[in-house]
Structures are given as C-alpha cells and as structure tokens.
Design a protein around this motif. Sequence first.
Motif, short mmCIF file in Angstrom:
data_model
loop_
_atom_site.label_atom_id
_atom_site.label_comp_id
_atom_site.label_asym_id
_atom_site.label_seq_id
_atom_site.Cartn_x
_atom_site.Cartn_y
_atom_site.Cartn_z
N LEU A 6 0.83 -1.20 0.00
CA LEU A 6 0.00 0.00 0.00
C LEU A 6 0.87 1.25 0.00
O LEU A 6 1.90 1.30 0.67
N PHE A 7 0.41 2.25 -0.74
CA PHE A 7 1.10 3.53 -0.83
C PHE A 7 0.07 4.64 -0.63
O PHE A 7 -1.06 4.52 -1.09
N GLU A 8 0.50 5.73 0.03
CA GLU A 8 -0.38 6.89 0.20
C GLU A 8 0.49 8.14 0.24
O GLU A 8 1.58 8.14 0.83
N ALA A 9 0.02 9.19 -0.42
CA ALA A 9 0.76 10.45 -0.45
C ALA A 9 -0.22 11.60 -0.62
O ALA A 9 -1.33 11.42 -1.13
N GLU A 10 0.22 12.79 -0.23
CA GLU A 10 -0.61 13.99 -0.39
C GLU A 10 -0.45 14.60 -1.77
O GLU A 10 -1.27 15.42 -2.19
N HIS A 11 0.60 14.22 -2.49
CA HIS A 11 0.86 14.76 -3.82
C HIS A 11 1.05 13.63 -4.82
O HIS A 11 1.68 12.61 -4.50
N GLU A 12 0.51 13.81 -6.01
CA GLU A 12 0.58 12.78 -7.05
C GLU A 12 2.02 12.37 -7.36
O GLU A 12 2.31 11.18 -7.50
N GLN A 13 2.90 13.34 -7.48
CA GLN A 13 4.29 13.04 -7.84
C GLN A 13 4.98 12.19 -6.78
O GLN A 13 5.75 11.29 -7.10
N ASP A 14 4.69 12.46 -5.51
CA ASP A 14 5.27 11.67 -4.43
C ASP A 14 4.81 10.21 -4.51
O ASP A 14 5.61 9.28 -4.34
N LEU A 15 3.54 10.02 -4.80
CA LEU A 15 3.01 8.66 -4.95
C LEU A 15 3.68 7.96 -6.13
O LEU A 15 4.10 6.81 -6.03
N GLU A 16 3.77 8.65 -7.23
CA GLU A 16 4.41 8.09 -8.42
C GLU A 16 5.86 7.67 -8.13
O GLU A 16 6.27 6.57 -8.50
N ASP A 17 6.59 8.52 -7.45
CA ASP A 17 7.98 8.21 -7.12
C ASP A 17 8.09 6.97 -6.23
O ASP A 17 8.94 6.10 -6.46
#
Length: 63
Positions: A6-17
């Motif tokens: 599972l992955f979670e981030a506040e910004h799309e780019q952070d999730l992608e990375d």
Amino acid sequence: MLQVKLFEAEHEQDLEDEINEFLTQLHESKFIDIKYEVSMAVDEDTEDFESLYSFSAMILYRA
C-alpha cells in the motif's frame, strides 16, 4: 503466495515516485495489478476552506 503493498501520499508526484521505486525491485513476472484511488476533503478550519487530497495505490503481486 499473493501479497499487497500500500502507498499513500498527499501529492501525485510523491506517490508516483514511491511506486516507481518499489517496481524497480519487483520482477515483472511477479506483478499482477495496481489499484489507484484519489480522496478529497475540505478543511473547514482554514479561512479559504482548503482542499485536502490523498492519493493512494495498492499493488498486488506474487511473493
């Protein structure tokens, strides 16, 4: 055996990375699927009712 990551981030780019980093360590033959979701909420405690986003993904793979 099937596994999930599972992955979670506040910004799309952070999730992608984060996902791309994980995928570099996962052999293609073990990859099954990715499920992606975006959630949005409004922070009513701020003057301008700031929008808060959560970008998440679940990767299903074989261990």
